[in-house]
Design an enzyme around this catalytic site. Structure first.
Site, PDB file in Angstrom:
ATOM      1  N   SER A 201       0.805  -1.218   0.000  1.00 49.66           N
ATOM      2  CA  SER A 201       0.000   0.000   0.000  1.00 49.66           C
ATOM      3  C   SER A 201       0.838   1.268   0.000  1.00 49.66           C
ATOM      4  CB  SER A 201      -0.940   0.011   1.206  1.00 49.66           C
ATOM      5  OG  SER A 201      -1.762  -1.129   1.214  1.00 49.66           O
ATOM      6  N   HIS A 247       0.897   4.527   4.486  1.00 47.94           N
ATOM      7  CA  HIS A 247       0.143   5.175   3.418  1.00 47.94           C
ATOM      8  C   HIS A 247       0.547   6.635   3.270  1.00 47.94           C
ATOM      9  CE1 HIS A 247      -3.445   2.116   3.408  1.00 47.94           C
ATOM     10  NE2 HIS A 247      -2.256   1.534   3.358  1.00 47.94           N
TER      11      HIS A 247
END
Length: 297
Positions: A201, A247
């Site tokens: 991610s 992230h």
């Protein structure tokens, strides 16, 4: 016949129209604007002016590859503009099969672990020293389960090919790598005393950040991308067990790297782009060192 040779006259039908050079039974009034051969609708390939025949299109692609034609940001044009993206997806799938079904014990060895007392008897994982820093890389290819893998790989397939075509393979690999590393390094900086994380991610958020820069450079409307980004950030901060640190770190690193890769002046493009990637790697090392000092290891 070579594309740059004079076209041979095509046999005319009773109607006065030429016949397609590949399908002699088909009449046509269209000719290739490069070599002059008659082509039917099935053989027409749209060009900036008129139509080209399949042979001329193939020849143009081969010439571009041989002469090293460059993209707007210095990459080399290739016939398969998504080769690296496919390779990354393949690696992620292979690692998932290995860690989920063949050697499950490897998941713990490859994930982003970091524990120190009182959570563990002695520093463990990244906190244990440079010989464990490999986890910053390997954790980007390990996933918690099938849903986690599928969501990340679908996102990679949607975002990756366009960036890969525009940047070129080498620059795209560099962008993906520094985004994933920076995301994991930022996670370690924030929670290095008690950290457990994995997944691609961070790197994918980096591609999102770079795509925003690309849209800005190419004057593409940003609204759809911003909506997608906001949606992903809402999920990041609202769903339990999602590592928001990776992230956010990957997103910022991808955007900053994208600026360096896409705004580099043409005269010194390779130098500026190389320094951008090297600077991001140096930042990753700095984040890890500061994170280690913060937890007092």
């Amino acid at each position: 016949m070579l594309p740059d040779e004079s076209a041979r006259p095509q046999p005319e039908a009773a109607s006065g129209l030429s016949r397609c050079y590949r399908h002699a039974e088909r009449e046509t009034g269209i000719a290739c604007t490069r070599c002059g051969r008659a082509i039917c609708p099935e053989c027409m390939v749209n060009a900036s002016v008129g139509f080209h025949c399949p042979e001329c299109v193939r020849s143009t692609r081969q010439e571009a590859a041989q002469t090293g034609a460059r993209t707007r940001f210095g990459g080399t044009h290739t016939q398969d503009g998504a080769l690296v993206t496919k390779g990354l997806i393949g690696i992620n799938v292979a690692v998932f099969l290995l860690t989920e079904y063949l050697r499950p014990e490897l998941k713990e060895m490859l994930s982003l672990h970091s524990l120190v007392p009182p959570y563990w008897y002695q520093p463990y994982g990244v906190a244990a020293g440079p010989d464990q820093w490999y986890r910053l890389v390997t954790a980007a290819f390990v996933h918690t389960g099938l849903l986690h893998l599928v969501m990340n790989m679908v996102s990679l397939w949607v975002i990756g090919p366009n960036l890969e075509r525009m940047l070129g393979r080498l620059r795209f690999v560099g962008l993906y790598a520094v985004s994933g590393l920076a995301g994991n390094a930022f996670a370690y900086l924030v929670s290095g005393d008690r950290l457990y994380s994995m997944g691609a991610s961070g790197a994918i958020f980096g591609l999102l950040g770079a795509t925003a820069v690309l849209f800005r450079v190419t004057r593409t409307p940003l609204a759809p991308l911003m909506a997608l980004l906001v949606f992903n950030l809402v999920i990041t901060f609202s769903v339990p067990y999602i590592d928001w640190r990776a992230h956010v770190g990957g997103l910022v690193a991808g955007a900053v790297t994208g600026v360096g890769l896409m705004y580099a002046p043409r005269a010194h493009r390779s130098l500026v782009q190389g320094l951008t990637l090297a600077g991001m790697l140096a930042l990753v090392v700095a984040l890890v060192l500061v994170g280690t000092a913060r937890i007092g290891v």
